[in-house]
Design an enzyme around this catalytic site. Structure first.
Site, PDB file in Angstrom:
ATOM      1  CD  GLU A  42      12.603   4.143   8.653  1.00  0.00           C
ATOM      2  OE1 GLU A  42      12.406   5.108   9.441  1.00  0.00           O
ATOM      3  OE2 GLU A  42      12.727   4.259   7.425  1.00  0.00           O
ATOM      4  CB  CYS A  51      12.587   8.953   8.500  1.00  0.00           C
ATOM      5  SG  CYS A  51      13.593   7.872   7.501  1.00  0.00           S
ATOM      6  N   GLY A  58       2.445   4.097  13.364  1.00  0.00           N
ATOM      7  CA  GLY A  58       3.113   2.848  13.751  1.00  0.00           C
ATOM      8  C   GLY A  58       2.451   2.217  14.971  1.00  0.00           C
ATOM      9  CE  LYS A  70      -1.980   2.855   2.811  1.00  0.00           C
ATOM     10  NZ  LYS A  70      -1.866   4.064   1.961  1.00  0.00           N
ATOM     11  CD  GLU A  97       9.542  12.457  11.490  1.00  0.00           C
ATOM     12  OE1 GLU A  97       8.472  11.838  11.562  1.00  0.00           O
ATOM     13  OE2 GLU A  97      10.590  11.972  11.031  1.00  0.00           O
ATOM     14  N   GLY A 137       6.726   5.100   8.282  1.00  0.00           N
ATOM     15  CA  GLY A 137       5.873   6.284   8.381  1.00  0.00           C
ATOM     16  C   GLY A 137       5.979   6.894   9.762  1.00  0.00           C
ATOM     17  CB  SER A 138       3.820   9.277  11.519  1.00  0.00           C
ATOM     18  OG  SER A 138       2.578   8.612  11.523  1.00  0.00           O
ATOM     19  CB  THR A 139       6.094   7.689  16.121  1.00  0.00           C
ATOM     20  OG1 THR A 139       7.474   7.674  15.719  1.00  0.00           O
ATOM     21  CG2 THR A 139       5.978   6.973  17.449  1.00  0.00           C
TER      22      THR A 139
HETATM   23  P1  NAI Z   1       1.516   8.387   8.085  1.00  0.00           P
HETATM   24  O1  NAI Z   1       2.448   7.640   8.966  1.00  0.00           O
HETATM   25  O2  NAI Z   1       0.121   8.564   8.590  1.00  0.00           O
HETATM   26  O3  NAI Z   1       1.451   7.667   6.641  1.00  0.00           O
HETATM   27  C1  NAI Z   1       2.383   6.709   6.176  1.00  0.00           C
HETATM   28  C2  NAI Z   1       1.635   5.536   5.573  1.00  0.00           C
HETATM   29  O4  NAI Z   1       0.779   4.960   6.535  1.00  0.00           O
HETATM   30  C3  NAI Z   1       0.738   5.922   4.396  1.00  0.00           C
HETATM   31  O5  NAI Z   1       0.751   4.887   3.444  1.00  0.00           O
HETATM   32  C4  NAI Z   1      -0.622   6.011   5.051  1.00  0.00           C
HETATM   33  O6  NAI Z   1      -1.686   5.834   4.142  1.00  0.00           O
HETATM   34  C5  NAI Z   1      -0.551   4.877   6.047  1.00  0.00           C
HETATM   35  N1  NAI Z   1      -1.496   4.983   7.160  1.00  0.00           N
HETATM   36  C6  NAI Z   1      -1.992   6.107   7.734  1.00  0.00           C
HETATM   37  N2  NAI Z   1      -2.847   5.784   8.718  1.00  0.00           N
HETATM   38  C7  NAI Z   1      -2.894   4.427   8.788  1.00  0.00           C
HETATM   39  C8  NAI Z   1      -3.590   3.492   9.606  1.00  0.00           C
HETATM   40  N3  NAI Z   1      -4.425   3.894  10.567  1.00  0.00           N
HETATM   41  N4  NAI Z   1      -3.378   2.175   9.399  1.00  0.00           N
HETATM   42  C9  NAI Z   1      -2.520   1.756   8.451  1.00  0.00           C
HETATM   43  N5  NAI Z   1      -1.857   2.587   7.630  1.00  0.00           N
HETATM   44  C10 NAI Z   1      -2.027   3.914   7.797  1.00  0.00           C
HETATM   45  O7  NAI Z   1       2.178   9.773   7.739  1.00  0.00           O
HETATM   46  P2  NAI Z   1       1.500  11.113   7.141  1.00  0.00           P
HETATM   47  O8  NAI Z   1       0.166  11.309   7.793  1.00  0.00           O
HETATM   48  O9  NAI Z   1       1.561  11.051   5.683  1.00  0.00           O
HETATM   49  O10 NAI Z   1       2.528  12.218   7.652  1.00  0.00           O
HETATM   50  C11 NAI Z   1       2.494  12.684   8.984  1.00  0.00           C
HETATM   51  C12 NAI Z   1       3.865  12.810   9.577  1.00  0.00           C
HETATM   52  O11 NAI Z   1       4.416  11.515   9.683  1.00  0.00           O
HETATM   53  C13 NAI Z   1       4.886  13.580   8.774  1.00  0.00           C
HETATM   54  O12 NAI Z   1       4.822  14.939   9.023  1.00  0.00           O
HETATM   55  C14 NAI Z   1       6.165  12.994   9.290  1.00  0.00           C
HETATM   56  O13 NAI Z   1       6.521  13.597  10.499  1.00  0.00           O
HETATM   57  C15 NAI Z   1       5.814  11.562   9.562  1.00  0.00           C
HETATM   58  N6  NAI Z   1       6.257  10.679   8.471  1.00  0.00           N
HETATM   59  C16 NAI Z   1       7.415  10.013   8.637  1.00  0.00           C
HETATM   60  C17 NAI Z   1       7.910   9.242   7.632  1.00  0.00           C
HETATM   61  C18 NAI Z   1       9.181   8.494   7.804  1.00  0.00           C
HETATM   62  O14 NAI Z   1       9.785   8.106   6.821  1.00  0.00           O
HETATM   63  N7  NAI Z   1       9.608   8.223   8.996  1.00  0.00           N
HETATM   64  C19 NAI Z   1       7.244   9.131   6.336  1.00  0.00           C
HETATM   65  C20 NAI Z   1       5.982   9.835   6.268  1.00  0.00           C
HETATM   66  C21 NAI Z   1       5.539  10.590   7.309  1.00  0.00           C
END
Ligand code: NAI
Ligand code: MG
Length: 495
Positions: free
Chosen positions: A264, A298, A246, A188, A395, A241-243
């Site tokens: 991660e 990240c 996670g 996804k 972050e 993605g985000s903590t």
């Molecule tokens: P997010 O962590 O919500 O999204 C990343 C992935 O998780 C996307 O594919 C999203 O559709 C999916 N996702 C979201 N909610 C989910 C759920 N309840 N169950 C399963 N999958 C889910 O990140 P978002 O909202 O795009 O960005 C928010 C903040 O997260 C950013 O400002 C940044 O601080 C952080 N982030 C960190 C990343 C990293 O590489 N460590 C990458 C992206 C975001």
């Protein structure tokens, strides 16, 4: 959804098939739902991608399950899987430019950076293709009447949930080891960046990956992602993605079928700069470490701990450089920084800068979005930050550097400050005193520590976090272990 193309600055970009990819076929969502895909450089909607609902995730899981149980992949020789992954890598290289164009269109990163990313994708898939056949078990010194060996077996069906900052590269980091180990997968992508992986799906068919081995369900996290995390027939979920997300994934995994989890997550990585450092190198590294990829990294070095003796001139030079950074249309040559990925991200980043100003930080440059279409936010430097401010704790994920001054009366106090964070993804130290560098390096609570360098990556080097930056490792041989489980096999050896 037939093939379409869009025109950006007179460059025609062919869009991939925007349906779901299930069992080797492109298929719309059963409900017909779609969601809009935007080019962050112009805020225009450029496509609509099929939006997978839970029933579509079920279909993808069935296809992946069937492919797994058929043994066509899991029981194929590792050489065969490796060969097909290498073929896919070759096709990625062959389609480098169209893939990079899609990446820039989706994410907004400069086209030159996207080209670099896609090259890394090919290298990553090839690397895991090459080491597929090195997944080995052991034979153990048990009593003489028996033979005992371990086998490393694939989990089965893996759900891979990835972010938008390096869309295809994050896909490759997970696809490579998951597929090399013999799993089948449901990927996804992030809802902001669904396109490049769809092109990869086309290429996977051409490479000859059997149907059902690699499936794609695009959609929003709360629906599509949540359906993966809680699915009773997915054996493992790997997430970047985000903590906050996670934690939701881990909860859903626990409450459904105790699927295995690797995470991660975010970071708040410190960079500690001493006066005896090679300051020119450090400047390059600090700059790239916070402004590359629009700061959406990240492991970005977002907290610069600069020694009192050199802070002023160092920050002055860095600020001047930030001001001369070429921000603009990511398809234009010579552009160093494109737009942030979305309006949501722009607002989030700006909100953090505003909060820092309110809490007493001093804005040296940047701090306002550019007055033009597109989510452009210039390189921003905040001085006089303290480690307790929100900007130093959460972050930001944007081009914003926080400068925190220190003096080294007590080395342990700067180590404590660097470690005073919920995160633990990466950290860097700059000093020519190697005793000091190693002393600090061994005490930093981070999964990756860079001494007199930063943002170093290699396919062979494991990457992942301590503390709330997650667990499990991407890259290297360690990643293969994230996608295998150990079977202990006993055999009688006595007539
Ligand atoms: P997010 O962590 O919500 O999204 C990343 C992935 O998780 C996307 O594919 C999203 O559709 C999916 N996702 C979201 N909610 C989910 C759920 N309840 N169950 C399963 N999958 C889910 O990140 P978002 O909202 O795009 O960005 C928010 C903040 O997260 C950013 O400002 C940044 O601080 C952080 N982030 C960190 C990343 C990293 O590489 N460590 C990458 C992206 C975001
Ligand atoms: Mg989110």
């Amino acid at each position: 959804m037939a093939k379409q193309s869009v025109s950006i600055n007179n460059i025609d970009i062919e869009l991939p098939n925007c349906n779901l990819f299930i069992g080797g076929e492109f298929t719309p969502a059963l409900s017909g739902a779609t969601f809009p895909v935007e080019y962050p450089g112009s805020e225009e909607t450029i496509a609509h991608a099929a939006y997978a609902q839970p029933e579509d995730v079920d279909r993808a899981v069935s296809a992946a399950r069937q492919a797994f149980e058929s043994g066509i992949w899991s029981r194929a020789s590792a050489h065969k899987r490796g060969y097909l992954l290498s073929r896919l890598a070759d096709l990625v290289e062959k389609h480098l430019e169209p893939l990079a164009r899609l990446e820039t269109l989706d994410n907004g990163k400069p086209y030159s950076s996207a080209l670099g990313d896609i090259r890394s994708v090919a290298f990553c898939l090839r690397y895991y293709g090459q080491i597929a056949s090195t997944i080995e078990g052991e034979s153990l010194p048990v009593n003489d009447d028996h033979l005992c060996v371990t086998l490393r077996e694939p989990y089965g069906v893996c759900g891979l949930i990835i972010p938008w900052n390096y869309p295809l590269l994050m896909a490759a980091w997970k696809l490579g080891p998951a597929l090399a180990a013999g799993n089948t997968v449901i990927l996804k992508p992030a809802e902001q960046t669904p396109l490049s992986v769809l092109k990869l799906a086309e290429l996977s068919r051409e490479a000859g990956l059997p149907p059902g081995v690699f499936n794609i369900v695009n959609g929003y996290g709360e629906v599509t992602g949540a359906a993966i995390a809680s699915h009773p027939d997915i054996d493992k979920v790997a997430f970047t993605g985000s903590t906050a997300t996670g934690k939701l994934i881990m909860q859903a995994a626990a409450q459904s079928n105790l699927k295995r989890v690797s995470l991660e997550l975010g970071g708040k990585s410190p960079v500690i700069l001493f006066p005896d450092a090679k300051l020119d190198t450090a400047l390059e590294d600090v700059f790239g470490g916070i402004y590359d990829n629009q700061g959406q990294i990240c492991c970005a070095g977002s907290r610069l701990f600069a020694h009192k003796k050199i802070k002023e001139p160092f920050v002055e030079q860095l600020t001047a450089r930030a001001q001369s950074r070429v921000v603009g249309d990511p398809f234009e040559e010579g552009i160093e920084q494109g737009p942030l990925v979305s309006s949501e991200q722009l607002e989030r980043v700006h909100g953090y800068v505003e909060s820092a100003k309110q809490q007493g930080a001093r804005l040296l440059t940047g701090g306002e979005r550019l007055n033009r279409k597109g989510y452009f936010y210039p390189p921003t430097v905040l001085d006089q930050v303290s480690n307790s401010m929100t900007i130093a704790r959460e972050e930001v994920f944007g081009p914003v550097l926080s400068v925190i001054e220190f003096d080294d009366h007590a080395l342990d106090s700067i180590i404590a400050a660097a470690n005073d964070t919920d995160y633990g993804l990466a950290a860097a130290v700059y000093t020519q005193d190697m005793d000091r560098a190693l002393y600090i390096g061994k005490r930093l609570k981070a999964g990756v520590v860079w001494l007199n360098c930063s943002q170093k990556f290699d396919l062979v080097a494991p990457f992942g976090g301590y503390k709330q930056s997650g667990f499990g490792r991407d890259l290297g041989r360690h990643a293969l272990h994230e996608y295998t489980q150990i079977k202990t096999l006993w055999m009688r050896a006595k007539p």
